[in-house]
Write an enzyme that holds these catalytic residues in place. Structure first.
Site, mmCIF file in Angstrom:
data_model
loop_
_atom_site.group_PDB
_atom_site.id
_atom_site.type_symbol
_atom_site.label_atom_id
_atom_site.label_comp_id
_atom_site.label_asym_id
_atom_site.label_seq_id
_atom_site.Cartn_x
_atom_site.Cartn_y
_atom_site.Cartn_z
ATOM 1 N N THR A 240 33.156 -49.247 -1.531
ATOM 2 C CA THR A 240 33.678 -47.968 -1.994
ATOM 3 C C THR A 240 35.085 -47.807 -1.445
ATOM 4 O O THR A 240 35.261 -47.690 -0.233
ATOM 5 C CB THR A 240 32.782 -46.822 -1.523
ATOM 6 O OG1 THR A 240 31.547 -46.914 -2.234
ATOM 7 C CG2 THR A 240 33.421 -45.473 -1.812
ATOM 8 N N LYS B 220 31.463 -42.187 -9.242
ATOM 9 C CA LYS B 220 30.824 -41.953 -7.945
ATOM 10 C C LYS B 220 31.198 -40.573 -7.388
ATOM 11 O O LYS B 220 30.347 -39.862 -6.848
ATOM 12 C CB LYS B 220 31.221 -43.058 -6.964
ATOM 13 C CG LYS B 220 30.291 -43.105 -5.781
ATOM 14 C CD LYS B 220 30.372 -44.341 -4.937
ATOM 15 C CE LYS B 220 29.571 -44.066 -3.664
ATOM 16 N NZ LYS B 220 29.591 -45.167 -2.735
ATOM 17 N N LYS C 108 34.086 -35.865 2.311
ATOM 18 C CA LYS C 108 35.281 -36.577 1.826
ATOM 19 C C LYS C 108 35.193 -36.741 0.302
ATOM 20 O O LYS C 108 36.166 -36.510 -0.416
ATOM 21 C CB LYS C 108 35.376 -37.951 2.492
ATOM 22 C CG LYS C 108 36.638 -38.726 2.117
ATOM 23 C CD LYS C 108 36.486 -40.212 2.436
ATOM 24 C CE LYS C 108 35.445 -40.834 1.522
ATOM 25 N NZ LYS C 108 35.087 -42.214 1.794
#
Lengths: 286, 286, 286, 286
Positions: D96, D171, D239
């Site tokens: 990621t 995502k 985040k």
């Protein structure tokens, strides 16, 4: 007598440089399109050839340009300030730029032997003309002291806020409070009218109470007139709110009121109000 | 010369009645605990025997009590105002009560032949003493005109806002704006300090800009002193925000800023600050 | 064998009573417009003459009507349940009503010697037909035990939740979570599409992950089809969110996510979606 | 038969590479600390000498590392993938990473003649072991087709989402919905308990309705057990929410529910829950 340079003669810069001249200071000006210098030359300013040239001639050089790119070009470009500034001379950037830009310029100026101050302002055209800007200075403190006589002519207050970055941070905090206050006010104005109250009476009541402030007066009249002539563009306010919330994020500071207000400004941007005045947020509230 | 009654001599009521006396008006007072009348009798007031008695003797009777129950007791009780008020006499309830209470009292007074005005005030002890309250009057307009000389002595402004309910609505709108402004301000104060800025400098900058207002000055100092001595109890603010949001709900008016601020006041209540000053919302923000 | 009454044969009630009949129970029905009884009589139900009559004849009487007013009329009216119910008989109100209504009915039934249970349901027409409602029972626990065989036929689960009020509270909590989940989902669907992602792929990804749930599937398709045919009216959802937030207010429970979601439902009501499906909140999000 | 490389054998990478081996694929592995390779070598994997070496030998090389820095080091470093990859070979980064990192790696791989796919995954340790990850692939579509047999072994679904950046965007959207759903759920759990309801009953009711989903089940139990053992670190969720909101900002998409939820996660970070599971947001809600 000290000599001063002024780079960037847009609406704001011209008014600010004019105030320096009127106060009797020795001012050398430069602008990307040289015709903007004419009026100031007439008032006694000297013509500078380039940012480099102005920075080399003057004890302290001020700059007031519209965005980070212009600020970097003037400071770091081929004929930029860093090329001319010598040991001990000062450079004061009064543009509103981001943290990274400010730090990059500071590093380059220091490398070149100069002193650097960021000094973004709060206030728009009229305060610039009236010499009543709020100047948010941060960086080299000795330069701050040297520039203070100029700040006193251009603004009504110019606190020294600490190391580079704190001028920008103060501006973000102030605008974040302003943005939230404006959505709160818009909600009140709309709720009052939907309740059958007279919005003028609400303005009057607010004007006489503990919350009385110039913004409610000015923006209140705009809301009532359905007039969103741009004084502070809504997209800039939304950008500042986004940056303030990002700052809170970095510092573990929740900001739920500002976050809710920010979403309203985004809604207003979505509805096409980006270039209208911040007061246009009322259009998505009502 | 007209004669005036005053029912309820708590902190607020005593100060307000005293101002009427000082202005030379003919005032008859009554209070549940009669000792509270002493000071006013000394200053020239007459002693009333009951709300009924005062209402029967005076052209206009004012009341200032602490909650809807007391307001109903005084107006509708056995020796209440409705029992004494005659054709054309006036009753002005300056207490802060809910809509239903206000409407119930209005109906009873009208049935008894009297005229009724709700006139809740914005402002606390000091403005009551200084005669600078903001009086939010609604209801019978002829009574408003007759009561105006008294309002001018007790307050600095007393707009006539329309039918019964609009005084309370105006107060809700004003307090809703105040609550949101205070959480916005608290967020700014905390963000500034976490960023390493000096909160006093933020206060100074705010005091010189378009948002300058007495509340930021007073509450700002309280936040810095960690002093939450109650001037306006937080639970009352939260109740007003809840009611303002409920009003918005009824009128299809979304209020996202106020809703976010309200949740912070609820958080503050949860943390045990219900009886502290509204400034204590800062404790859950910082 | 026990005998059961069923009052109120609207879309929901008819399906529920039919399930009781199909399970072989002895059922007496009554409806304000008697023609609605015909289908059930054909299936073997007996015809009741009035709520009073049904309550007097049956061991347990169920009711399913559309609002608090109808619920009160049936229970407390001239020929209402309280007039017929005797010592030990039971009354189960499966309508969705407010707390005050529920408590008023409970008190009257108890005074008349009866037992009372509130049992609002979660689920709409299809689950009513399929006998897969979720029944939220609260009140008299012995009556709950006696009614359980019927609940098992009408629903797939029927937990006993405690004293009167807890059935309604559970429904508010569940709907509050649902409302927030739906605005969160709407925001995700819109953000995906503005990012250039295919919304069908988002639905597929969600359907395969930890958040997979029937609502995203059903409402997701509705959003894509721009189809807001009403299954759960948006105004009812917004009312439940308002009541859930009010419950939080009473219990010092801040609910910032629900409060933000509620403002979106209010915005949707403002934009004219009150009578459309809850999925129409997407229209103000996108 | 095609040959595959696998770089990065942490908890996730090891499980994923093992699934490739078990499916009978020809796999060459590499890890910064070589001892992590032992178990896989035992299971039939070949030992690669460096990312460069693996990329040069294998038709398609997968990578799964912990952060953008590691991803850049492996791809762009001295013995990195770009140094070995030849015309037509493929590189699939399943880590990621942020948009800029992904685009920088894509550009370098393409310059070196290779093909590039970003394929971040949704799911943690157990799904990696079980081969039930959700793989969000974007970039070179021919490489996607070639890698599909491997994706089918490592995950339960692997949609092709478009150009580079769309894997990461998907995502963010998914995690944004998850974060809001979790705060909504936490608010419901807390409100239920403050109302005197049994939280287990709420979980049961939710598990039987339209919102039934695995996350409520798993996290619900964690809330009840006051167990915040980290499966998905709260700071990573916060985040992702910040980045999703920033994405909305760029695309003029207001996200008020997510913004309110994000502030709760920030509050949780402030209270010291950054490294606990996302479920720990409940601690600031309750």
């Amino acid at each position: 007598m000290a000599s001063y340079g002024f780079l960037g003669l847009g609406i704001m810069g011209k008014a600010m440089a004019l105030n320096l001249l009127k106060a009797g200071f020795d001012v050398t000006v430069w602008n990307r399109s040289p015709e903007a210098c004419a009026e100031l030359i007439e008032q006694g300013a000297k013509q500078g050839k380039s940012p480099k040239d102005v920075a080399a001639q003057c004890d302290i050089t001020f700059a007031m340009v519209s965005d980070p790119e212009a600020a970097k070009a003037i400071a770091l470009g081929e004929n930029g300030v860093t090329k001319g500034i010598g040991e001990g001379r000062g450079y004061v950037d009064m543009s509103t730029v981001d943290d990274d830009t400010s730090k990059a310029i500071e590093a380059a100026i220091q490398t070149a032997g100069g002193r650097f101050l960021e000094a973004p302002v709060s206030g728009t055209k009229q305060p610039a003309i009236d010499g009543t800007l709020i100047i948010l200075a941060a960086g080299d403190e000795s330069l701050y002291q040297d520039a203070l006589p100029c700040f006193e002519v251009m603004g009504k207050m110019a606190p020294y806020l600490g190391p580079i970055g704190q001028g920008a941070n103060m501006k973000l905090v102030v605008n974040m409070v302003m943005g939230s206050m404006l959505t709160a006010f818009s909600e009140g104005m709309s709720l009052a009218q939907k309740s059958g109250l007279d919005a003028n009476q609400l303005l009057e009541v607010l004007a006489n109470g503990a919350m009385a402030n110039p913004m409610f007066k000015v923006k209140g009249q705009m809301l009532l007139d359905d007039n969103y002539a741009t004084s502070f563009p809504l997209k800039h306010m939304q950008k500042d709110m986004r940056l303030a919330i990002a700052l809170g994020d970095k510092l573990d500071q929740p900001l739920p009121t500002a976050a809710a207000a920010n979403e309203l400004f985004k809604q207003a941007r979505k509805e096409g109000c980006a270039d209208q005045d911040i007061a246009a947020v009322y259009k998505v509230v009502k």
